[in-house]
Design a protein around this motif. Sequence first.
Motif, PDB file in Angstrom:
ATOM      1  N   GLY B  94     -25.853  33.460  19.241  1.00 52.96           N
ATOM      2  CA  GLY B  94     -26.429  32.138  18.972  1.00 52.96           C
ATOM      3  C   GLY B  94     -25.499  31.276  18.124  1.00 52.96           C
ATOM      4  O   GLY B  94     -25.420  30.054  18.310  1.00 52.96           O
ATOM      5  N   LYS B  95     -24.788  31.907  17.204  1.00 52.91           N
ATOM      6  CA  LYS B  95     -23.831  31.166  16.372  1.00 52.91           C
ATOM      7  C   LYS B  95     -22.710  30.593  17.244  1.00 52.91           C
ATOM      8  O   LYS B  95     -22.284  29.454  17.057  1.00 52.91           O
ATOM      9  CB  LYS B  95     -23.208  32.103  15.333  1.00 52.91           C
ATOM     10  N   LEU B  96     -22.255  31.393  18.198  1.00 53.38           N
ATOM     11  CA  LEU B  96     -21.133  30.951  19.035  1.00 53.38           C
ATOM     12  C   LEU B  96     -21.582  29.870  20.023  1.00 53.38           C
ATOM     13  O   LEU B  96     -20.821  28.952  20.335  1.00 53.38           O
ATOM     14  CB  LEU B  96     -20.516  32.151  19.758  1.00 53.38           C
ATOM     15  N   ILE B  97     -22.823  29.983  20.487  1.00 51.30           N
ATOM     16  CA  ILE B  97     -23.365  28.938  21.380  1.00 51.30           C
ATOM     17  C   ILE B  97     -23.465  27.612  20.610  1.00 51.30           C
ATOM     18  O   ILE B  97     -23.114  26.544  21.127  1.00 51.30           O
ATOM     19  CB  ILE B  97     -24.754  29.371  21.920  1.00 51.30           C
ATOM     20  N   ALA B  98     -23.893  27.695  19.364  1.00 50.63           N
ATOM     21  CA  ALA B  98     -23.986  26.479  18.537  1.00 50.63           C
ATOM     22  C   ALA B  98     -22.602  25.931  18.214  1.00 50.63           C
ATOM     23  O   ALA B  98     -22.380  24.713  18.245  1.00 50.63           O
ATOM     24  CB  ALA B  98     -24.753  26.788  17.250  1.00 50.63           C
ATOM     25  N   LEU B  99     -21.673  26.829  17.940  1.00 52.82           N
ATOM     26  CA  LEU B  99     -20.303  26.400  17.636  1.00 52.82           C
ATOM     27  C   LEU B  99     -19.706  25.633  18.820  1.00 52.82           C
ATOM     28  O   LEU B  99     -18.994  24.645  18.650  1.00 52.82           O
ATOM     29  CB  LEU B  99     -19.437  27.623  17.302  1.00 52.82           C
ATOM     30  N   GLU B 100     -20.032  26.098  20.009  1.00 55.42           N
ATOM     31  CA  GLU B 100     -19.529  25.438  21.216  1.00 55.42           C
ATOM     32  C   GLU B 100     -20.015  23.987  21.300  1.00 55.42           C
ATOM     33  O   GLU B 100     -19.291  23.092  21.731  1.00 55.42           O
ATOM     34  CB  GLU B 100     -20.004  26.221  22.448  1.00 55.42           C
ATOM     35  N   ALA B 101     -21.243  23.767  20.855  1.00 58.78           N
ATOM     36  CA  ALA B 101     -21.838  22.422  20.962  1.00 58.78           C
ATOM     37  C   ALA B 101     -21.417  21.502  19.821  1.00 58.78           C
ATOM     38  O   ALA B 101     -21.532  20.282  19.926  1.00 58.78           O
ATOM     39  CB  ALA B 101     -23.365  22.544  20.964  1.00 58.78           C
ATOM     40  N   CYS B 106     -15.555  21.426  11.863  1.00 56.61           N
ATOM     41  CA  CYS B 106     -16.896  21.810  11.410  1.00 56.61           C
ATOM     42  C   CYS B 106     -16.843  23.162  10.709  1.00 56.61           C
ATOM     43  O   CYS B 106     -15.856  23.892  10.812  1.00 56.61           O
ATOM     44  CB  CYS B 106     -17.865  21.878  12.580  1.00 56.61           C
ATOM     45  N   VAL B 107     -17.912  23.445  10.011  1.00 58.52           N
ATOM     46  CA  VAL B 107     -18.052  24.734   9.333  1.00 58.52           C
ATOM     47  C   VAL B 107     -19.296  25.448   9.859  1.00 58.52           C
ATOM     48  O   VAL B 107     -20.389  24.869   9.883  1.00 58.52           O
ATOM     49  CB  VAL B 107     -18.165  24.557   7.805  1.00 58.52           C
ATOM     50  N   MET B 108     -19.111  26.663  10.315  1.00 53.98           N
ATOM     51  CA  MET B 108     -20.225  27.525  10.711  1.00 53.98           C
ATOM     52  C   MET B 108     -20.565  28.367   9.479  1.00 53.98           C
ATOM     53  O   MET B 108     -19.726  29.132   8.983  1.00 53.98           O
ATOM     54  CB  MET B 108     -19.789  28.400  11.879  1.00 53.98           C
ATOM     55  N   LEU B 109     -21.778  28.174   8.983  1.00 61.55           N
ATOM     56  CA  LEU B 109     -22.163  28.774   7.706  1.00 61.55           C
ATOM     57  C   LEU B 109     -23.359  29.696   7.925  1.00 61.55           C
ATOM     58  O   LEU B 109     -24.406  29.249   8.397  1.00 61.55           O
ATOM     59  CB  LEU B 109     -22.542  27.631   6.752  1.00 61.55           C
ATOM     60  N   PHE B 170     -18.456  32.620   7.097  1.00 60.58           N
ATOM     61  CA  PHE B 170     -17.987  31.249   6.885  1.00 60.58           C
ATOM     62  C   PHE B 170     -16.827  31.037   7.848  1.00 60.58           C
ATOM     63  O   PHE B 170     -15.884  31.833   7.872  1.00 60.58           O
ATOM     64  CB  PHE B 170     -17.498  31.048   5.443  1.00 60.58           C
ATOM     65  N   LEU B 171     -16.895  29.965   8.641  1.00 59.00           N
ATOM     66  CA  LEU B 171     -15.783  29.694   9.561  1.00 59.00           C
ATOM     67  C   LEU B 171     -15.574  28.199   9.698  1.00 59.00           C
ATOM     68  O   LEU B 171     -16.478  27.465  10.126  1.00 59.00           O
ATOM     69  CB  LEU B 171     -16.069  30.313  10.943  1.00 59.00           C
ATOM     70  N   PHE B 178      -8.482  24.996  19.899  1.00 55.20           N
ATOM     71  CA  PHE B 178      -8.581  26.408  19.506  1.00 55.20           C
ATOM     72  C   PHE B 178     -10.009  26.906  19.663  1.00 55.20           C
ATOM     73  O   PHE B 178     -10.237  28.028  20.132  1.00 55.20           O
ATOM     74  CB  PHE B 178      -8.110  26.655  18.071  1.00 55.20           C
ATOM     75  N   LYS B 179     -10.961  26.084  19.271  1.00 53.69           N
ATOM     76  CA  LYS B 179     -12.372  26.495  19.379  1.00 53.69           C
ATOM     77  C   LYS B 179     -12.704  26.877  20.826  1.00 53.69           C
ATOM     78  O   LYS B 179     -13.325  27.916  21.085  1.00 53.69           O
ATOM     79  CB  LYS B 179     -13.278  25.344  18.905  1.00 53.69           C
TER      80      LYS B 179
END
Lengths: 143, 284
Positions: B94-101, B106-109, B170-171, B178-179
């Motif tokens: 789910g984190k990676l699906i959100a990161l894609e959008a 941005c920061v994935m926390l 944290f990313l 790259f993403k």
Amino acid sequence: MSINSDFKKTNSSGASITMQHYIFAFVQDVINQPDNLKRSEQWLKEYCEKENVNYFELNRQLSSFFELLEAYRKTNTLVLYRFLQLQAQACFIDEERFALLRIQPANYEFPRITADMGTSCSDKNTITSSHNGGLVGGHLIGL
Amino acid sequence: MQQPAIPAFHVLWTKPVTTGGKHFSMNNAEILTMVVSALMWQKHNGSIKLYTDKAGYAFIRSRKLSALWDGGIDTELLENNNYPIDPEIFWAAGKLIALEAQACPCVMLDTDLIVTLPIQHLLKPTTITALHSEALQPEVYLPPSLLKKPSGFSFPDDYNWNTLPSNTAFLYIRDKSFKSFYLNESKRFMFRNMEKPTEMVSQMVFAEQRLLSICADRQHLSINYLLSDPFSLSNSSVIHLWGFKHLLRQNENVRAIYSKQLIEKFGEVLSAYPLFIPYDEKYM
């Protein structure tokens, strides 16, 4: 012994040195002579009366301490040891007295004083996402 | 000079729990950590958004936390996503699906991670910043031959398997190129990869954490880390529950002490958030 307290006072003002000695002795008794628990509890209650310490609050904090001690004895992790030290303070047992309880030390050590933030990768790191128990930055909230 | 804000996002993906027939929930200590995480990011570093699904949103509403994320709450993306991913094996997908959008930078926390200070100045000069590196312990980071793979899948020959994985609680990623590369590699591994492993860690940490480092290495990009050693006393900026979550879930006394300490430290920022009062009353 006469008991006059209404037992509603909080423990925020602390406990006298005599009371602290007694609590320490009580904890030692419970650890070393659990068979005498009822008698020790009764004495603790009476001391609280005399010292204007809220017995119910103290008893709650002590119960948490003994439950944590039981959990710690199963794991011996440093993080639980720190929680135990902190909970001891809530029971008026300072670090010096805590050390006298002779609770077995934690079986591994962290944190360490090493590098600052904003640095690059370090091979010294030996932990992974599978590890169980580590709280990163616990010292920032006094743990 | 004040640095421009960097948007962040939290993810609360309940599918890994609800797929197994369980009811999704978080304990008070976990909720309190999430609240502090969102408020501290807003205080020091920028806006924050939540990606969740219907069950996650119902939980958030039941705890009256809907106003916590100043960047809003997205329930559509995760609810409607139909990627062929097994949520029990890939529980953090789910984190990676959100990161894609999410737009870059941005920061994935993670919801169990609190950044206590402004850190934009550390992020801006970097292409990728993760929390810290991880050791290549073979029982966690399996060799390629032991990883479960989808049918017809093979690893590229130029993957550097000696690269240390990165903890992605944290990313920060600056560039979309790259993403996309990282997420495409991760999806290629996760899609239709349905064979259950004997444990539920190795497949996910490969797809999320090890692949991040391998992909960066493949593109000749360096990864910066907020912490060179997660348990260093020099760490002045990050609190992360990490494996401690397990202990919090097991022990009510630990939850109470931890929550009390958190409230003492972050009382000021929490007091500005009126819905914090029930936690204050319970633990202080």
